[in-house]
Design a protein around this motif. Structure first.
Motif, PDB file in Angstrom:
ATOM      1  N   LYS A 162     -17.794 -78.243 -37.157  1.00  0.00           N
ATOM      2  CA  LYS A 162     -17.901 -78.184 -35.699  1.00  0.00           C
ATOM      3  C   LYS A 162     -17.089 -79.329 -35.080  1.00  0.00           C
ATOM      4  N   LYS A 219     -28.114 -65.852 -32.440  1.00  0.00           N
ATOM      5  CA  LYS A 219     -26.805 -66.095 -33.055  1.00  0.00           C
ATOM      6  C   LYS A 219     -26.298 -64.865 -33.801  1.00  0.00           C
ATOM      7  N   SER A 272     -15.953 -65.783 -37.218  1.00  0.00           N
ATOM      8  CA  SER A 272     -17.093 -66.470 -37.824  1.00  0.00           C
ATOM      9  C   SER A 272     -17.076 -66.357 -39.345  1.00  0.00           C
ATOM     10  N   GLY A 282     -20.193 -64.468 -40.362  1.00  0.00           N
ATOM     11  CA  GLY A 282     -20.036 -63.020 -40.235  1.00  0.00           C
ATOM     12  C   GLY A 282     -19.198 -62.449 -41.367  1.00  0.00           C
ATOM     13  N   LEU A 306     -19.465 -64.495 -27.347  1.00  0.00           N
ATOM     14  CA  LEU A 306     -20.497 -65.517 -27.496  1.00  0.00           C
ATOM     15  C   LEU A 306     -20.786 -66.284 -26.204  1.00  0.00           C
ATOM     16  N   SER A 312     -26.998 -65.468 -42.382  1.00  0.00           N
ATOM     17  CA  SER A 312     -26.003 -64.819 -43.244  1.00  0.00           C
ATOM     18  C   SER A 312     -26.340 -64.795 -44.741  1.00  0.00           C
ATOM     19  N   ASP A 358     -21.306 -59.328 -34.526  1.00  0.00           N
ATOM     20  CA  ASP A 358     -20.524 -60.374 -35.193  1.00  0.00           C
ATOM     21  C   ASP A 358     -19.483 -60.970 -34.255  1.00  0.00           C
ATOM     22  N   TYR A 359     -18.777 -61.942 -34.717  1.00  0.00           N
ATOM     23  CA  TYR A 359     -17.661 -62.559 -34.007  1.00  0.00           C
ATOM     24  C   TYR A 359     -16.525 -62.658 -35.015  1.00  0.00           C
ATOM     25  N   TRP A 369     -10.051 -70.785 -42.236  1.00  0.00           N
ATOM     26  CA  TRP A 369     -10.081 -71.881 -41.268  1.00  0.00           C
ATOM     27  C   TRP A 369      -9.334 -73.129 -41.758  1.00  0.00           C
TER      28      TRP A 369
END
Lengths: 217, 220
Positions: free
Chosen positions: B111, B53, B13, B16, B37, B67, B9-10, B163
């Protein structure tokens, strides 16, 4: 008398074909209503206000949208025959992964072949062949992507077969030369009535695509 | 036989986060492995050769990718506690529809919000606001997207909450002021131990994006 199962449909749509195949696999009586996508019906706009797209399955008055979602719904609502998934969670996850791969990689690539020209089209052919090789490797020696039985991934992918004539003509390549195993799988699926009844002839699709190219490119 | 669950995972994310929340909801012990990554591990490339990914869930050595697929898998393997999908086929179809909507409609704008400036970022902001408006309307007066019970769509979207502050800062707009219902929903979700444990600090997310924008894009 109004049918309890209505499919808002569009004859050349490989996404709509998935719903048709799924319903026939389950032996469900349904009424297909052909949509004019240049003049969408009030029923379509009301049933799928978010995306305004076909297919929409309306079952007992309640709409289900997005073709793969429709196929899963059909499997769960008519769970007594021809299950589309294996029973184990890992097998289910794998089936969902590969249908998602068809959606993400295969679908975009194939559109470029008939819907675009020049460099974009050439890129589409390349991506299509790559995706086909990956799918062929995943199929391996199994009769179907689902193993011994026709299932979710088979339904997700087979409908594109009706467009193969168009890909070959406008992309100027032979799918059978690139992947004989995949073509063998296509022909195996086409032996099923649920599939052969749900897919239009390849020539009709070639004419449809030619028309699109004439009007748009 | 001992269950072995590994998650590649990150930390930031939101995809994630979905998997981590699902595992926590089910009380499943797992090993978390942070991926760089810019330098993906051999294990990641081996377990997800198609997309390369994160997140990748590895259960008893077998990988599951994507996911929403992972969350459904977790729900099916550990069905006894905190069901994530409802049992009724129509409600399940609704849950899948809205998770799919979130994935389809946020990918582009999120993005661009992070990586762009000027007109492109402005366009992304408008697109993202439209998505929030639609989700706000879908939520309505319900406690959670599925109704009274925390479920798939909540899990699919709650990570984005961490976010919001970042998007607000880099694109200069207010989500909090425009969407009080969504914020109330997020706070309701944060009362769940799984969510509170998993969501990273908003400030940390903002710092990592600001650093990225400064370093890679040269934006101050």
């Amino acid at each position: 008398m109004a049918s309890s199962t209505i499919l808002l449909d569009y004859w050349p749509s490989m996404f709509c074909m998935r719903a048709r195949v799924a319903l026939r696999e389950k032996g469900v009586e349904f009424e297909a209503k052909e949509e004019d996508l240049t003049n969408k019906s009030p029923l379509l706009l009301q049933s799928n206000p978010i995306h305004k797209k076909v297919p929409v399955l309306i079952h007992n008055g309640k709409p289900v949208c997005e073709s793969l979602n429709v196929v899963q719904y059909i499997d769960e609502a008519w769970s007594d025959k021809n299950p589309f998934f294996p029973s184990d969670p890992y097998g289910k996850a794998q089936a969902r992964f590969w249908a998602d791969f068809v959606e993400k990689k295969f679908s975009d690539a194939q559109f470029k072949i008939w819907g675009k020209k020049g460099e974009e089209q050439a890129a589409g052919v390349k991506e299509f062949i790559e995706a086909v090789k990956i799918l062929e490797a995943e199929l391996g020696d199994k009769p179907y992507f689902g193993g011994d039985s026709f299932g979710y991934v088979d339904i997700a992918l087979i409908t594109f077969y009706s467009w193969f004539g168009a890909y070959e003509k406008f992309g100027n390549f032979s799918i059978e030369a690139e992947s004989p195993k995949l073509i063998a799988w296509c022909k195996r699926c086409m032996e099923k009535e649920s599939v052969s009844k749900s897919l239009p002839d390849q020539e009709k699709i070639v004419a449809y695509a030619a028309d699109f190219r004439k009007n748009n490119l | 036989m001992a269950e072995e669950v590994v998650l590649l995972d990150y930390w930031a994310s939101m995809f994630g986060m979905r998997v981590r929340i699902a595992l926590e909801e089910k009380g499943v012990k797992y090993e978390y492995r942070e991926e760089d990554l810019s330098n993906k591990s051999p294990l990641l490339l081996e377990m997800n050769p198609i997309h390369k990914k994160i997140p990748v869930l590895i259960h008893n050595g077998k990988p599951i990718c994507e996911s929403i697929i992972q969350v459904q898998y977790i729900d099916e393997v550990w069905p006894d506690r905190n069901p994530i999908l409802p049992s009724d086929p129509y409600q399940r179809a609704q849950a899948r529809f809205w998770s799919d909507y979130i994935d389809k409609k946020t990918a582009g704008p999120c993005k661009a919000l992070q990586r762009e400036t000027g007109e492109k970022q402005e366009a992304a902001k408008i697109e993202f606001m439209e998505v929030l408006k639609t989700l706000d309307s879908e939520l309505g007066d319900k406690s959670f997207f599925g109704g009274n019970v925390f479920g798939l769509v909540d899990i699919a979207f709650i990570g984005f909450y961490s976010w919001f502050h970042t998007y607000e800062e880099v694109a200069n707009f207010s989500i909090v002021a425009e969407f009080p219902k969504l914020i109330a929903w997020a706070e309701r979700c944060l009362k769940r131990e799984s969510v509170a444990k998993v969501l990273p600090d908003s400030g940390k997310v903002l710092k990592s994006v600001s650093d990225y924008r400064k370093k890679i894009l040269g934006i101050n």
